[in-house]
Design a protein around this motif. Structure first.
Motif, PDB file in Angstrom:
ATOM      1  N   VAL A 118       0.720  -0.814  -0.092  1.00  0.00           N
ATOM      2  CA  VAL A 118      -0.221   0.230  -0.126  1.00  0.00           C
ATOM      3  C   VAL A 118       0.943   1.296   0.170  1.00  0.00           C
ATOM      4  O   VAL A 118       0.708   2.382  -0.909  1.00  0.00           O
ATOM      5  CB  VAL A 118      -1.067   0.204   1.431  1.00  0.00           C
ATOM      6  N   GLN A 119       2.016   1.769   0.935  1.00  0.00           N
ATOM      7  CA  GLN A 119       3.117   2.498   0.742  1.00  0.00           C
ATOM      8  C   GLN A 119       3.300   2.681  -0.573  1.00  0.00           C
ATOM      9  O   GLN A 119       3.378   3.839  -0.949  1.00  0.00           O
ATOM     10  CB  GLN A 119       4.112   1.833   1.711  1.00  0.00           C
ATOM     11  N   SER A 120       3.905   1.229  -1.292  1.00  0.00           N
ATOM     12  CA  SER A 120       4.522   1.578  -3.023  1.00  0.00           C
ATOM     13  C   SER A 120       3.491   1.877  -3.427  1.00  0.00           C
ATOM     14  O   SER A 120       3.170   3.642  -4.430  1.00  0.00           O
ATOM     15  CB  SER A 120       4.349   0.106  -3.427  1.00  0.00           C
ATOM     16  N   GLN A 121       2.248   1.954  -3.559  1.00  0.00           N
ATOM     17  CA  GLN A 121       1.250   3.238  -4.324  1.00  0.00           C
ATOM     18  C   GLN A 121       0.736   3.440  -4.240  1.00  0.00           C
ATOM     19  O   GLN A 121       0.492   4.685  -4.935  1.00  0.00           O
ATOM     20  CB  GLN A 121      -0.375   1.441  -3.850  1.00  0.00           C
ATOM     21  N   ARG A 122       0.327   4.278  -2.914  1.00  0.00           N
ATOM     22  CA  ARG A 122       0.279   5.792  -1.843  1.00  0.00           C
ATOM     23  C   ARG A 122       1.515   6.650  -3.133  1.00  0.00           C
ATOM     24  O   ARG A 122       1.579   7.691  -3.393  1.00  0.00           O
ATOM     25  CB  ARG A 122       0.334   5.938  -0.838  1.00  0.00           C
ATOM     26  N   ILE A 123       2.694   5.950  -2.266  1.00  0.00           N
ATOM     27  CA  ILE A 123       4.098   7.018  -2.536  1.00  0.00           C
ATOM     28  C   ILE A 123       4.159   6.707  -4.601  1.00  0.00           C
ATOM     29  O   ILE A 123       4.512   8.020  -5.220  1.00  0.00           O
ATOM     30  CB  ILE A 123       5.408   6.232  -2.190  1.00  0.00           C
ATOM     31  N   SER A 124       3.679   6.059  -5.268  1.00  0.00           N
ATOM     32  CA  SER A 124       3.518   5.735  -6.341  1.00  0.00           C
ATOM     33  C   SER A 124       3.141   6.592  -7.369  1.00  0.00           C
ATOM     34  O   SER A 124       3.312   7.331  -8.273  1.00  0.00           O
ATOM     35  CB  SER A 124       3.369   4.789  -7.577  1.00  0.00           C
ATOM     36  N   GLU A 125       1.891   7.245  -6.917  1.00  0.00           N
ATOM     37  CA  GLU A 125       0.911   7.942  -7.282  1.00  0.00           C
ATOM     38  C   GLU A 125       1.501   9.196  -6.467  1.00  0.00           C
ATOM     39  O   GLU A 125       1.439  10.414  -7.911  1.00  0.00           O
ATOM     40  CB  GLU A 125      -0.373   8.057  -6.692  1.00  0.00           C
ATOM     41  N   PHE A 126       1.685   9.664  -6.379  1.00  0.00           N
ATOM     42  CA  PHE A 126       2.610  11.156  -5.569  1.00  0.00           C
ATOM     43  C   PHE A 126       3.812  11.136  -6.390  1.00  0.00           C
ATOM     44  O   PHE A 126       3.322  12.294  -6.772  1.00  0.00           O
ATOM     45  CB  PHE A 126       2.993  10.755  -4.535  1.00  0.00           C
ATOM     46  N   ILE A 127       4.196  10.603  -6.773  1.00  0.00           N
ATOM     47  CA  ILE A 127       5.753  10.651  -7.907  1.00  0.00           C
ATOM     48  C   ILE A 127       5.217  10.923  -9.158  1.00  0.00           C
ATOM     49  O   ILE A 127       5.742  11.568  -9.952  1.00  0.00           O
ATOM     50  CB  ILE A 127       6.318   8.394  -7.916  1.00  0.00           C
ATOM     51  N   LYS A 128       4.372  10.037  -9.566  1.00  0.00           N
ATOM     52  CA  LYS A 128       3.295  10.700 -10.751  1.00  0.00           C
ATOM     53  C   LYS A 128       3.183  11.626 -10.910  1.00  0.00           C
ATOM     54  O   LYS A 128       2.888  12.342 -11.716  1.00  0.00           O
ATOM     55  CB  LYS A 128       2.039   9.996 -10.939  1.00  0.00           C
ATOM     56  N   VAL A 129       2.776  12.267  -9.414  1.00  0.00           N
ATOM     57  CA  VAL A 129       2.382  13.632  -9.905  1.00  0.00           C
ATOM     58  C   VAL A 129       3.348  14.723  -9.789  1.00  0.00           C
ATOM     59  O   VAL A 129       3.328  15.605 -10.411  1.00  0.00           O
ATOM     60  CB  VAL A 129       1.035  14.166  -8.113  1.00  0.00           C
ATOM     61  N   ILE A 130       4.604  14.467  -8.833  1.00  0.00           N
ATOM     62  CA  ILE A 130       5.512  14.916  -8.745  1.00  0.00           C
ATOM     63  C   ILE A 130       6.841  14.554 -10.573  1.00  0.00           C
ATOM     64  O   ILE A 130       7.789  16.118 -10.417  1.00  0.00           O
ATOM     65  CB  ILE A 130       6.242  15.223  -7.607  1.00  0.00           C
ATOM     66  N   ARG A 131       6.584  14.172 -10.746  1.00  0.00           N
ATOM     67  CA  ARG A 131       7.645  13.623 -11.952  1.00  0.00           C
ATOM     68  C   ARG A 131       8.205  14.999 -12.363  1.00  0.00           C
ATOM     69  O   ARG A 131       6.546  15.903 -13.434  1.00  0.00           O
ATOM     70  CB  ARG A 131       7.344  12.632 -12.546  1.00  0.00           C
TER      71      ARG A 131
END
Length: 288
Positions: free
Chosen positions: A125-138
């Motif tokens: 779940v952590q990976s899923q949530r942080i990945s969604e965050f990374i999509k936004v800030i890339r």
């Protein structure tokens, strides 16, 4: 005399109950291990470094982060251990040498800091949530993950879930070997209500995720050969919290990493991001 004795006993019970209620209330607010907004402003004003203090809202959760540096440069994304928050890496975010080369971001992992504090999540779940965050800030520039302690398996899981996103992962005293994790069965006991509410602040979500960690690491192990990015491992030989044997485990299992660089710090303990700051900072400067 009997009446007075009963009154005294009643008062003692009342005081004991009041103290217990006060302790439980304080447990909810103390030991959060996070900076207040004022503390954050004060720190960066003292460092004379411009910063952004932001929270990204998603469907049912949020990720809080601090950002410094040029948004057009490659990104160093720091992921703290357990317990902790973004300020574990505050010195790195204000480092003039790193700022010349990178955009620097440090997050509060799910359940810590201001990222839904107290609501711990397992590794997936952590990976899923942080990945969604990374999509936004890339920003279409090279992206480097830096994880300390429990942040180590988090960055490994991120690199597995999106292998083409990252140019490097850096694991600082990372706990990847499931066999090196102590069972610590007592953690399950204090996860049960009402005992869990006697655990102060960030120690509660930390206890939750550390109880899940061993199973998470066993699930992660068969996938580690799929990591294809550049890997840097930094570990101290006297780390009693995360044994140095983790280095051999990672070396054995990261068989398809694009490159592997291991930095051993003799006689260093678990807290190398702070005790051996220059070694780690210099290793980060050499990336890319």
């Amino acid at each position: 005399m009997v009446l007075n004795s009963n009154r005294i006993r009643f008062k003692k019970r009342y005081v004991a109950l009041l103290l217990m209620i006060t302790y439980v209330i304080l447990c909810q607010s103390c030991m959060t291990l996070r900076f207040s907004k004022k503390e954050t402003i004060k720190y960066f004003e003292k460092s004379a470094v411009a910063f952004k203090d932001k929270t990204k809202q998603f469907d049912g959760y949020k990720i809080h982060y601090i950002e410094t540096g040029d948004t057009l440069k490659p990104t160093l994304l720091f992921i703290h251990g357990s317990p902790g928050s973004w300020n574990a890496f505050k010195e790195y975010l204000a480092d003039t040498l790193l700022l010349k080369k990178y955009r620097l971001i440090a997050i509060d992992r799910p359940g810590f800091g201001y990222s839904d504090f107290g609501e711990a999540q397992n590794l997936s779940v952590q990976s899923q949530r942080i990945s969604e965050f990374i999509k936004v800030i890339r920003n279409k520039k090279p992206l480097i993950l830096v994880g300390h302690s429990v942040g180590g398996p988090v960055v490994a899981k991120l690199a597995l879930d999106h292998p083409d996103w990252y140019s490097n992962i850096v694991i600082l005293a990372g706990s990847l070997d499931p066999k090196a994790e102590n069972p610590e069965k007592w953690r399950k006991i204090i996860m049960v209500s009402p005992v869990r509410y006697l655990i102060p602040g960030a120690l509660r979500p930390s206890n939750d995720e550390l109880w899940w960690l061993k199973k998470d690491l066993f699930n992660l192990k068969p996938e580690l050969h799929k990591i294809i990015t550049n890997v840097t491992i930094v570990h101290g030989t006297k780390d009693v919290l995360v044994p140095y044997s983790n280095v051999a485990f990672m070396t054995k299992n990261f068989v398809n990493a694009k490159s592997m660089d291991t930095i051993t710090i003799q006689k260093a303990n678990h807290f190398i991001p702070w005790s051996h700051y220059e070694i780690i900072r210099n290793a980060l400067l050499k990336l890319q």
